[in-house]
Structures are given as C-alpha cells and as structure tokens.
Design an enzyme around this catalytic site. Structure first.
Site, PDB file in Angstrom:
ATOM      1  N   TYR A 100       0.840  -1.200   0.000  1.00 12.45           N
ATOM      2  CA  TYR A 100       0.000   0.000   0.000  1.00 12.45           C
ATOM      3  C   TYR A 100       0.872   1.246   0.000  1.00 12.45           C
ATOM      4  CZ  TYR A 100       1.135  -0.232   4.966  1.00 12.45           C
ATOM      5  OH  TYR A 100       1.808  -0.318   6.157  1.00 12.45           O
ATOM      6  N   ASN A 150       8.940  -4.980   8.899  1.00 11.33           N
ATOM      7  CA  ASN A 150       9.644  -3.725   9.135  1.00 11.33           C
ATOM      8  C   ASN A 150      10.936  -4.021   9.882  1.00 11.33           C
ATOM      9  OD1 ASN A 150       7.691  -1.801   8.080  1.00 11.33           O
ATOM     10  ND2 ASN A 150       6.405  -2.363   9.821  1.00 11.33           N
ATOM     11  N   TYR A 152      13.920  -2.230  11.553  1.00 11.87           N
ATOM     12  CA  TYR A 152      14.347  -0.921  12.033  1.00 11.87           C
ATOM     13  C   TYR A 152      15.708  -1.015  12.708  1.00 11.87           C
ATOM     14  CZ  TYR A 152       9.499   0.405  11.283  1.00 11.87           C
ATOM     15  OH  TYR A 152       8.278   0.651  10.719  1.00 11.87           O
ATOM     16  N   HIS A 161       0.977   7.359  13.695  1.00 13.20           N
ATOM     17  CA  HIS A 161       0.079   7.117  12.571  1.00 13.20           C
ATOM     18  C   HIS A 161      -1.116   6.287  13.029  1.00 13.20           C
ATOM     19  CE1 HIS A 161       2.368   3.379  12.797  1.00 13.20           C
ATOM     20  NE2 HIS A 161       1.396   2.796  12.116  1.00 13.20           N
ATOM     21  N   HIS A 221      -0.377   5.903  17.062  1.00 10.51           N
ATOM     22  CA  HIS A 221       0.621   5.108  17.767  1.00 10.51           C
ATOM     23  C   HIS A 221       1.932   5.160  16.994  1.00 10.51           C
ATOM     24  CE1 HIS A 221      -1.256   2.291  14.875  1.00 10.51           C
ATOM     25  NE2 HIS A 221      -0.047   1.746  14.790  1.00 10.51           N
TER      26      HIS A 221
END
Length: 376
Positions: A100, A150, A152, A161, A221
């Site tokens: 997305y 993800n 990180y 977001h 969050h």
C-alpha cells in the site's frame, strides 16, 4: 545401534482449536472517524490484547533466521515484485500479499499497490508466524492476507500514525522479534516532546499485540527513538484487506517487472543467511513448501498432523546429520539477540500486564543500548 543414537528434540503435538469464521471475525472501522484530542488511557488499554512470550525463545530464533534470509534475498534482488522492497538508509520495509501507499499527507488517501507488484506471503511466515496464531484460535485460518516486515535499525523510528481504515480490517496484529520496544499512543514526535504518551505498551521479543477499536482508530501510535531497546527491532504486521479495497485494487500490467535491482541494506549492515549462489532453492523455501502446505490443509480441516518437526528445516523435513536449519538454536544457546535470558520455551496465550499508562514506572525486561532514530 538404533537405540544408541543421539535423540534430537521431540516434536510437540499440534493443538488445533475450532476454526473461527473469516466472515464473522474482525471489524471494518468507520470512515472519517476523528482522532481524540485528549486520548483516554483506559480506553486504549481496553482495546489492546497483548500476548507476551507467545513465541518461545527457540521459535523466535527460528523466525529471526528466516527474516535474515529474506533480507538477504532482497539485498540480492531476488524477491519477486517490483514494489516488494522499500528501503531507506536506516529502515527496510518488505510488503507481502498486498502492499500500500503511505507517507506524509497520505492519511485517508492510502491505496493498495497494483496487484502483482509485491511478492506473495512467504511460506515460512505462514508456517511459523501465522499458523500458530490460527491454531490457538486467535485469528481465523486464511484471514491474514497482508504482511509487512519492518526492519528498524539505528536512525529510524515508527512515526505516529493510524493504520488506514479504508484498507485494513481490525484488529491489526504486530509480532516483535530481535529487540523489544515501547509502543506509545497519543505522543508527539517534536524535538521537545510537548505531548507525552497517553499510554505505553511494551512489546517484548516474541510478543503479539492485537490492536482494535479505540486504540486502532481514534489515537495515533508509534515508536520514538527513546522507545527502542536495542540495535535492531523487526516487526511483522499482519492485516486483513477489506473487500472494498481489494475490489479497487488495479490488476498488474502485462509485462510488468517481477524483479528489482538489489537495494542496499539499512545502515550498510551485513546480511545474514545470504550466501552466494543461493539460486532457486531459497526462493522455493520462501514461497513454497509441501510440508507447510500440508500443515495449512490440516488446520483448515479442523485437525493437525500428529507431529510437527521441531527442528524446523527450510523444507519442513527432519534435519539430518546434526545440521541446523534456519532458526535452530544450538543446544548451548540460551541468550536472546539483546542479551536477554532464554524464554522457558512454553507458549503463553495470556494477556500480559506490561501495559503502562503515562504515570507508570518504566518497563522491566531486556534492555539494550537505546538508539537515535528518526522517521519511519
């Protein structure tokens, strides 16, 4: 002699609960619901379900090895889908199933990426992350159709977001690997931190967080630099795309590329599990495995095979010759990637009391050097 052979770990019987209904599970959030200007900590906590240590130490080690192998294939340009990989200098994002659009100024305008432009969900994700949740009755079989990994590292964070309500049903599920972090709700990310968190939820290694209702729709969050507790945190975000979004998803263009140029890794970090000459075999292991298909068919029928090989080889077959498969911890291994002691190996499905409101004491658990991080 047969009886004198060294016995490996014994496989655990599969526990398969009655199947949940895909049609009746979850909810579609109302469109255009405003953020609460004064987030309520009690409402946030009431709409979160946190399963601490859902995945054992050995299960985490196995998944983390598969994550490293997937990252290695991405770095070599071997993952299908021209938009599967989205890299920055300090963060790697990998879309599977459905990708997305996202970013600043996109709230309410997010859309699914074109069909066929991201890779399918890897079979190791289905077998070792999704299937345990299905067997425990936490999520219906085949409900998860979108996965984002993800990765990180230093210099990154998850900006505040709300997961797009026009794309994804609730609950949103997050599974944490490598090092833990605090997920903060309702906090500002400005340098002076003018707005402190209304609520803090600690996400430990191997934990599962289900976010629904008020926490998912009415409050932002994210994870600030100071909320990270180690040099690397990887989350798997499991979602279900709402029917309306699927209907609007554009089909893939004829002749669109299925590969992409090899991206650089976050922070120039070395790739684990990405040995030269991987060729087709790792791709076969990532996206197709007869053993995992058999497992999923058994779960779908409401019962499981009597045993699931605890060695977890890439093809799902028993390990031979004492060779460890991705994720198999050596017998001597008892420490997690953040220097934390090994978990007991028992799965727990009980909600954890680690959630804290703004005035709670700082979280306990594994602590690694904190990071300096920026945006997602």
């Amino acid at each position: 002699a047969e009886g004198s052979r060294r016995q490996g770990p014994q496989p655990r019987p599969l526990e398969v609960l009655p199947r949940l209904s895909v049609e009746s599970f979850g909810s579609i959030a109302p469109q255009g619901e405003p953020l609460d200007p004064e987030p309520d900590a009690k409402k946030i906590q009431a709409s979160l379900t946190h399963l601490a240590k859902f995945f054992s130490h050995d299960e985490c080690t196995n998944v983390e090895a598969w994550i490293d192998q997937t990252v290695g294939l991405a770095a070599a340009g071997m993952l299908p889908g021209e938009k599967t990989v989205d890299m920055t200098a300090s963060r790697g994002k990998y879309f599977f199933g459905h990708g997305y659009s996202y970013g600043r100024g996109m709230r309410g305008k997010e859309a699914l990426l074109q069909e066929g432009t991201v890779a399918p969900i890897p079979e190791w994700v289905r077998a070792f992350v999704i299937a345990p949740l299905e067997r425990k009755g936490i999520v219906p079989y085949d409900w998860v159709d979108s996965v984002v990994i993800n990765d990180y590292r230093a210099g990154s964070s998850i900006v505040a977001h709300v997961d797009p309500v026009n794309l994804f049903a609730r609950p949103i599920m997050t599974v944490t690997f490598f090092c833990p972090a605090n997920l903060v709700f309702g906090a500002s990310f400005d340098p002076s931190r003018r707005t402190p968190p209304a609520f803090v939820q600690t996400l430990s290694r191997g934990s599962v967080l289900l976010m629904d209702g008020y926490a998912a729709n009415r409050v932002t969050h994210g994870i600030r630099p100071e909320d990270l507790m180690g040099e690397r945190r990887v989350s798997l975000v499991l979602r279900h795309v709402v029917p309306a979004a699927k209907a609007a998803e554009a089909p893939a263009e004829v002749g669109s590329s299925a590969t992409r140029e090899a991206p650089s890794l976050p922070g120039g970090a070395p790739v684990a599990g990405a040995a030269p000459g991987m060729g087709a075999a790792p791709m076969e292991r990532l996206f197709h495995s007869p053993a995992t298909e058999r497992l999923r068919e058994a779960c779908g029928a409401g019962h499981g095979p009597e045993e699931l090989d605890a060695r977890r080889t890439p093809h799902g077959a028993a390990a031979s010759g004492g060779q460890l498969a991705p994720g198999d911890a050596s017998p001597e291994s008892s420490m997690g990637p953040c220097g934390d002691a090994s978990q007991s190996g028992e799965e727990t499905g009980e909600p954890s009391p680690t959630a804290q409101s703004q005035d709670s004491s700082s979280p306990t658990g594994s602590e690694c050097p904190t990071l300096e991080a920026a945006e997602e």
